[in-house]
Design an enzyme around this catalytic site. Structure first.
Site, short mmCIF file in Angstrom:
data_model
loop_
_atom_site.label_atom_id
_atom_site.label_comp_id
_atom_site.label_asym_id
_atom_site.label_seq_id
_atom_site.Cartn_x
_atom_site.Cartn_y
_atom_site.Cartn_z
N CYS A 1 76.60 1.51 8.77
CA CYS A 1 75.74 1.55 9.95
C CYS A 1 74.83 0.34 9.91
O CYS A 1 74.35 -0.05 8.85
CB CYS A 1 74.91 2.83 9.98
SG CYS A 1 73.86 2.97 11.46
N CYS B 1 67.92 2.29 8.82
CA CYS B 1 66.84 3.25 8.55
C CYS B 1 66.68 3.37 7.03
O CYS B 1 67.65 3.65 6.32
CB CYS B 1 67.16 4.61 9.16
SG CYS B 1 67.57 4.51 10.92
N CYS C 1 81.41 17.49 10.88
CA CYS C 1 80.47 16.38 11.03
C CYS C 1 81.28 15.10 10.80
O CYS C 1 81.85 14.91 9.72
CB CYS C 1 79.38 16.55 9.97
SG CYS C 1 78.21 15.20 9.90
N GLU D 1 83.33 9.14 5.46
CA GLU D 1 83.35 10.55 5.05
C GLU D 1 83.22 11.46 6.26
O GLU D 1 82.61 11.09 7.25
CB GLU D 1 82.18 10.83 4.10
CG GLU D 1 82.30 10.07 2.79
CD GLU D 1 81.19 10.38 1.81
OE1 GLU D 1 81.42 10.24 0.62
OE2 GLU D 1 80.09 10.75 2.24
N CYS E 1 74.82 16.56 6.75
CA CYS E 1 75.02 15.58 7.81
C CYS E 1 74.05 14.43 7.67
O CYS E 1 72.89 14.61 7.34
CB CYS E 1 74.82 16.22 9.16
SG CYS E 1 76.18 17.24 9.64
N SER F 1 67.20 11.31 16.89
CA SER F 1 66.57 11.21 15.57
C SER F 1 65.22 10.53 15.74
O SER F 1 65.15 9.31 15.83
CB SER F 1 67.46 10.40 14.63
OG SER F 1 68.69 11.08 14.46
N SER G 1 74.50 12.49 18.05
CA SER G 1 73.18 12.23 17.47
C SER G 1 72.92 10.73 17.51
O SER G 1 73.74 9.94 17.03
CB SER G 1 73.15 12.73 16.02
OG SER G 1 71.90 12.45 15.43
N CYS H 1 67.99 6.40 4.78
CA CYS H 1 69.36 6.87 5.01
C CYS H 1 70.35 6.13 4.11
O CYS H 1 70.37 4.89 4.09
CB CYS H 1 69.73 6.67 6.47
SG CYS H 1 71.48 6.91 6.82
N1 SAH Z 1 73.07 7.46 13.39
C1 SAH Z 1 72.85 8.71 14.00
C2 SAH Z 1 73.76 9.80 13.49
C3 SAH Z 1 74.03 9.84 12.01
S1 SAH Z 1 72.68 10.27 11.01
C4 SAH Z 1 71.40 9.10 13.90
O1 SAH Z 1 70.66 8.47 13.15
O2 SAH Z 1 71.02 10.03 14.60
C5 SAH Z 1 72.49 12.02 11.30
C6 SAH Z 1 71.10 12.57 11.00
O3 SAH Z 1 70.82 12.58 9.58
C7 SAH Z 1 70.01 11.73 11.63
O4 SAH Z 1 69.04 12.57 12.21
C8 SAH Z 1 69.46 11.00 10.44
O5 SAH Z 1 68.17 10.52 10.66
C9 SAH Z 1 69.54 12.03 9.35
N2 SAH Z 1 69.42 11.50 8.00
C10 SAH Z 1 69.87 10.33 7.53
N3 SAH Z 1 69.56 10.18 6.22
C11 SAH Z 1 68.90 11.28 5.84
C12 SAH Z 1 68.32 11.72 4.63
N4 SAH Z 1 68.37 10.96 3.52
N5 SAH Z 1 67.72 12.92 4.61
C13 SAH Z 1 67.66 13.68 5.73
N6 SAH Z 1 68.19 13.32 6.90
C14 SAH Z 1 68.80 12.14 6.98
FE1 SF4 Z 2 72.36 4.62 10.92
FE2 SF4 Z 2 71.62 7.10 11.62
FE3 SF4 Z 2 71.48 6.24 9.05
FE4 SF4 Z 2 69.78 5.27 10.85
S1 SF4 Z 2 69.92 7.40 10.17
S2 SF4 Z 2 70.91 4.05 9.30
S3 SF4 Z 2 71.07 5.17 12.65
S4 SF4 Z 2 73.33 6.52 10.24
#
Ligand code: SAH
Ligand code: SF4
Length: 404
Positions: A144, A148, A137, A124, A375, A256, A233, A151
């Site tokens: 991934c 995390c 974005c 997406e 994002c 992050s 990021s 996420c």
């Molecule tokens: N993998 C990279 C970039 C993609 S995620 C990273 O983790 O930085 C982009 C941002 O969205 C990151 O800061 C991530 O921690 C945040 N994010 C992911 N899932 C989320 C959620 N459910 N609520 C709020 N932020 C979230």
């Molecule tokens: Fe991957 Fe970023 Fe999601 Fe962590 S927050 S699982 S690094 S996309």
């Protein structure tokens, strides 16, 4: 919210083989797509057209159509003879992204597109229009592998890295949409790119770097974006952060963090078990020193998990006096998750404490929430044909409001 037309015909056309087999199987083939001109720099494109028996300058012409005019239909490339046009487009402009579904909210100023890639993988990207800028974005991977737990993208694991051109084409597609005037009231020029879609960009380093080179190179070599307007990021892959600093590209970096202490960060960001808070912050400060640019520290606010006043104070102590600002992200809960966003008074207190420590702090707006388009909160769900015209959502992710 509006549901834009579902482009089933396009998606089906892209699936002559995949249609006969379960999408999950197609996804696991994990093959890279055919070569596209955005995979190559201008020299490589010249060599490619010469190898086809064409004149070298056709590479510039083709590149100008794609990056300058944001056009991909060979019919419109009238400065190239018709027979050469078709051959060049077949060889260097294969279709990489097939829109499966498009959703819009915020009066059309936020738009999310679900793409099907050539092997059936789904990714997406999101366009966010503001009065003074247009940001896209983009995804750097299908899925991934960083795991995390808060996420949505991380829940499904990694399918594969995107190719350079699959990354670039997301941006070029939205640049074309902005330029077409289809999104009323927005500036016509896409100006900002954030790598906050699906995937960990630094885990796909060589392709990411090539993609960024295409984005910042002037037309016709690339799209001509400002390097500072490109934000990478990362979850905190320290060696790759150091490598990125050494490239001296002047890109904006977002880290992050999500927790100021290793105990909690080990859980929220599993890669912390490899590179600890102190190491990851040192890499961020080295990046800031080398580029002179403020690093954005991303922090998802999770109720009763990482939002305590003492954690705000600890974060403030770690960041005070550094070239950094904090961007708090209200958690967007994923399906079945035990976690929720912090209440607003808790969030306000967190902000107050950080600011009192002298750390510039903002709270990210929740644009795109309705369409899971904020994002980093992207999780592809797909529409599978069920016999005669029936549709069913496969997870991956929650059933979207627009389709309930
Ligand atoms: N993998 C990279 C970039 C993609 S995620 C990273 O983790 O930085 C982009 C941002 O969205 C990151 O800061 C991530 O921690 C945040 N994010 C992911 N899932 C989320 C959620 N459910 N609520 C709020 N932020 C979230
Ligand atoms: Fe991957 Fe970023 Fe999601 Fe962590 S927050 S699982 S690094 S996309």
């Amino acid at each position: 919210m509006t549901t834009l037309p579902i482009l089933e015909a396009t998606a089906a056309a892209a699936l002559p083989r995949g249609a006969a087999e379960p999408a999950a199987v197609a996804r696991h083939r994990a093959a890279l797509p055919p070569r596209h001109l955005a995979d190559l720099d201008l020299l490589g494109r010249r060599a490619a057209v010469v190898a086809m028996g064409e004149r070298e300058f056709r590479a510039e012409q083709l590149s100008h159509h794609y990056f300058g005019r944001l056009m991909r239909d060979p019919e419109g490339m009238t400065d190239i003879p018709a027979d050469a046009r078709a051959r060049l487009a077949t060889a260097l402009l294969p279709s990489l992204l097939s829109p499966v579904r498009e959703l819009a909210c915020d009066g059309g100023a936020t738009r999310k597109t679900l793409w099907r890639l050539h092997d059936g993988s789904l990714v997406e990207s999101v366009l966010m229009g503001y009065p003074d800028r247009v940001t896209v974005c983009v995804s750097s991977q299908a899925g991934c592998g960083m795991g995390c737990p808060f996420c949505a993208t991380g829940q499904a694991g990694l399918t594969r890295n995107l190719s350079t051109a699959e990354i670039v084409d997301q941006v070029v597609w939205f640049a074309g949409l902005a330029a077409s005037g289809a999104v009323a009231g927005l500036p016509p020029r896409l100006s900002h790119v954030v790598f906050m879609g699906m995937g960990e960009p630094l885990a796909n380093y060589p392709r990411l770097l090539e993609a960024i080179r295409r984005l910042i190179a002037p037309v016709p070599a690339g799209l001509g974006l400002s390097r500072r307007h490109v934000t990478v990021s990362t979850v905190g892959l320290v060696p790759a952060m150091n490598r990125l600093a050494a490239e001296d590209l002047g890109l904006t970096l977002a880290l992050s963090l999500h927790a100021p202490d290793d105990d909690l960060r080990d859980e929220l960001v599993p890669v912390n078990q490899r590179w600890k808070v102190a190491e990851v912050l040192q890499a961020a400060w080295d990046y800031a020193a080398r580029t002179g640019l403020r690093v954005s520290i991303e922090y998802a606010m999770i109720r009763d998990v990482n939002d305590q006043p003492w954690r705000a104070d600890l974060l403030g102590r770690l960041l005070a006096g550094r070239l950094a600002h904090v961007n708090l992200i209200p958690l967007n809960p994923t399906p079945g998750s035990r976690w929720d966003a912090s209440p607003k008074p808790v969030e306000r207190e967190f902000v107050r404490r950080l600011r009192a420590a002298g750390v510039p702090t903002t709270v990210r707006d929740t644009r795109g929430r309705e369409i899971d388009g904020a994002c980093g909160q992207l999780a592809a769900s797909e529409v599978e044909p069920l016999g005669a015209g029936g549709e069913r959502l496969r997870s991956g992710s929650r059933v979207r409001k627009a389709e309930q």
